[in-house]
Design a protein around this motif. Structure first.
Motif, PDB file in Angstrom:
ATOM      1  N   ASP A   1       0.809  -1.222   0.000  1.00 24.73           N
ATOM      2  CA  ASP A   1       0.000   0.000   0.000  1.00 24.73           C
ATOM      3  C   ASP A   1       0.842   1.272   0.000  1.00 24.73           C
ATOM      4  N   ARG A   2       2.176   1.132   0.048  1.00 30.12           N
ATOM      5  CA  ARG A   2       3.042   2.318  -0.032  1.00 30.12           C
ATOM      6  C   ARG A   2       4.427   1.898  -0.517  1.00 30.12           C
TER       7      ARG A   2
ATOM      8  N   SER B   1       9.330   3.970   7.362  1.00 32.47           N
ATOM      9  CA  SER B   1       8.043   4.183   8.033  1.00 32.47           C
ATOM     10  C   SER B   1       7.071   4.889   7.087  1.00 32.47           C
ATOM     11  N   PRO B   2       5.783   4.920   7.461  1.00 30.81           N
ATOM     12  CA  PRO B   2       4.768   5.556   6.606  1.00 30.81           C
ATOM     13  C   PRO B   2       5.107   7.008   6.260  1.00 30.81           C
ATOM     14  N   VAL B   3       5.693   7.738   7.204  1.00 31.12           N
ATOM     15  CA  VAL B   3       5.988   9.142   6.948  1.00 31.12           C
ATOM     16  C   VAL B   3       6.967   9.307   5.776  1.00 31.12           C
TER      17      VAL B   3
ATOM     18  N   TYR C   1       7.845  10.273  -0.204  1.00 32.49           N
ATOM     19  CA  TYR C   1       8.299   9.890  -1.551  1.00 32.49           C
ATOM     20  C   TYR C   1       7.141   9.764  -2.541  1.00 32.49           C
ATOM     21  N   THR C   2       5.988   9.312  -2.066  1.00 35.61           N
ATOM     22  CA  THR C   2       4.836   9.259  -2.978  1.00 35.61           C
ATOM     23  C   THR C   2       4.509  10.671  -3.448  1.00 35.61           C
ATOM     24  N   ASP C   3       4.509  11.624  -2.494  1.00 36.42           N
ATOM     25  CA  ASP C   3       4.208  13.025  -2.861  1.00 36.42           C
ATOM     26  C   ASP C   3       5.261  13.587  -3.807  1.00 36.42           C
TER      27      ASP C   3
ATOM     28  N   ARG D   1       0.373   3.002  -8.998  1.00 38.99           N
ATOM     29  CA  ARG D   1      -0.730   2.051  -8.804  1.00 38.99           C
ATOM     30  C   ARG D   1      -0.297   1.215  -7.604  1.00 38.99           C
ATOM     31  N   LEU D   2      -0.865   1.544  -6.423  1.00 37.09           N
ATOM     32  CA  LEU D   2      -0.483   0.840  -5.200  1.00 37.09           C
ATOM     33  C   LEU D   2      -1.450  -0.308  -4.937  1.00 37.09           C
TER      34      LEU D   2
END
Ligand code: FAD
Length: 393
Positions: free
Chosen positions: A176-177, A184-186, A191-193, A203-204
């Motif tokens: 999902d990321r 970590s999610p942060v 990086y996604t941004d 496409r996650l």
């Protein structure tokens, strides 16, 4: 006999032979590699070498003349086919054999393949060596639609270069990321941004059912039913250790050649170093297999010391980096098992770090454009977290 033969002329192999000579080994040293090149650095392959900012001469780990001046017998274009432990002899793929006193296996990893339909179509590539990048760069000349399967470091680094060269880029990631396995999610959402702002599409939580095309790749069919047009597909879904030579010779392996703190395998005459090894870390209380320049260099130094008769117990504090666009990610320590994080600085400023804590102890730090925090982290990991332990981002 005091000859040392090293299989694999990469980052680890080159370090072993250099450290042996520097440490005073006077016997024969041979470095056998299947590639045509002298030992080179791989990190720039998905960064400045792919973008064309640097050439081959910037990749060599030592000047090519280094090996002959150090009386190191560098044997390129030569693949080792088997190890005969009883006779202490290697069988080479060209039919020759070569004896050894001590052997070091430094065979690295290979790109993991996926066996979906169309995976072998022309235009489907992986990235591990100079030859792969030369091939990808040639494809960049004429191809504009790039699909990258896998949102790890290599996938994202190639996405950044391809985007800066004006390509249309989509990253397909099963999780999902991006980079979920290591950050970590942060950090992932930073990086996604970053990539999204540059125009990379994601496409996650999406798998790939097939790669389609008649004479070469034309599209990637996703698990959602969507079909992405593509004329170049990079498969970047991780790497697998080249441990089969060792396994076939009866050495202990477990997704990596098992070695101790001196890099010694289950055979007293055979050591291993770098990406192909797995070892028990007292620091992390589990077995680890690292894929990093830090590990390749430091473990190889330990192996050379052990061969020279010194006592060594290699148990590193791992560190790593990744360059994407203007952003440098530096990782110190392994963050697995953390129970708390502290964010210092502002992701919106492209300058911050995340400290990972376990029971109040600092276990790892991911820094974004914050090299001072990274360098300090490498010194203070293991200490209780407190304000001021690391500099501001
Ligand atoms: P390698 O450098 O892979 O060398 C192994 C050599 O052995 C290869 O040349 C192979 O051809 C040869 N070989 C294998 N089998 C045989 C055989 N039977 N006979 C003869 N030769 C054989 N790390 C970082 O820390 N930071 C980064 O930013 C980073 N970026 C990377 C980007 C890319 C594209 C890649 C591929 C890797 C990156 N890495 C990075 C990882 C780093 O490059 C590796 O950890 C390092 O190269 C490992 O060194 P090694 O000697 O164990 O393996």
């Amino acid at each position: 006999q005091d000859s040392v033969v090293v299989i694999g002329a990469g980052q680890a192999g080159a370090q072993v032979v250099q450290s042996l000579r520097q440490g005073g080994h006077t016997g024969i040293i041979r470095l056998i590699g299947e590639e045509p090149h002298p030992p080179y650095q791989r990190p720039p392959l998905s960064k400045k070498f792919l973008s064309g900012e640097i050439g081959h001469e910037n990749l060599w780990l030592r000047p090519p003349a280094f090996y002959s001046t150090q009386n190191i017998d560098l044997i390129p274009n030569t693949r080792v086919a088997a190890i005969d432990r009883d006779k202490q002899r290697l069988a080479l793929e060209n039919g020759d054999t070569l004896g050894y006193g001590k052997l070091v296996i430094a065979t690295g990893t290979q790109a993991r393949r996926i066996s979906i339909p169309g995976h072998d179509l022309p235009g489907v590539v992986t990235l591990r060596g100079i030859g792969d990048v030369e091939h990808i760069r040639a494809q960049f000349e004429t191809h504009a639609n790039i699909v990258i399967i896998g949102g790890g470091y290599i996938g994202l680094e190639v996405a950044a270069v391809a985007k800066e060269l004006g390509k249309s880029v989509t990253v397909v990631e099963a999780q999902d990321r991006p980079m979920k396995r290591v950050v970590s999610p942060v950090i992932s959402s930073f990086y996604t941004d970053l990539h999204s702002k540059k125009g990379v599409a994601f496409r996650l939580e999406t798998g790939v059912d097939a790669i389609e095309g008649t004479n070469s790749v034309e599209a990637v069919r996703l698990s959602t039913g969507e079909s992405l047009p593509a004329d170049l597909v990079l498969i970047a879904v991780g790497a697998v250790p080249n441990d089969h030579l060792a396994a076939e010779a009866g050495l202990e392996t477990d997704s990596g050649i098992i070695v101790d703190g001196a890099g010694l395998t289950s055979d007293e005459a055979i050591y291993a170093a770098g990406d192909c090894t797995r070892f028990y870390s007292n620091r992390y209380r589990r077995s680890v297999r690292m894929e990093s320049v830090q590990n390749a260099i430091d473990q190889s130094k330990a192996v050379a010391q052990a061969i020279l008769g010194e006592d060594v117990d290699y148990d590193p504090l791992p560190w790593f980096w990744s360059d994407q666009y203007h952003v440098k990610l530096q990782i110190a320590g392994l963050s697995d098992g953390y129970d708390d994080t502290v964010l210092v600085g502002e992701p919106a400023d492209d300058k911050f770090y995340v400290a990972y804590l376990k029971a109040g102890i600092l276990v790892a730090v991911d820094s974004i454009n914050a090299p001072r925090s990274h360098m300090m982290a490498r010194r203070v990991i293991g200490e209780p977290w407190r304000e001021g332990l690391l500099p501001e981002a």
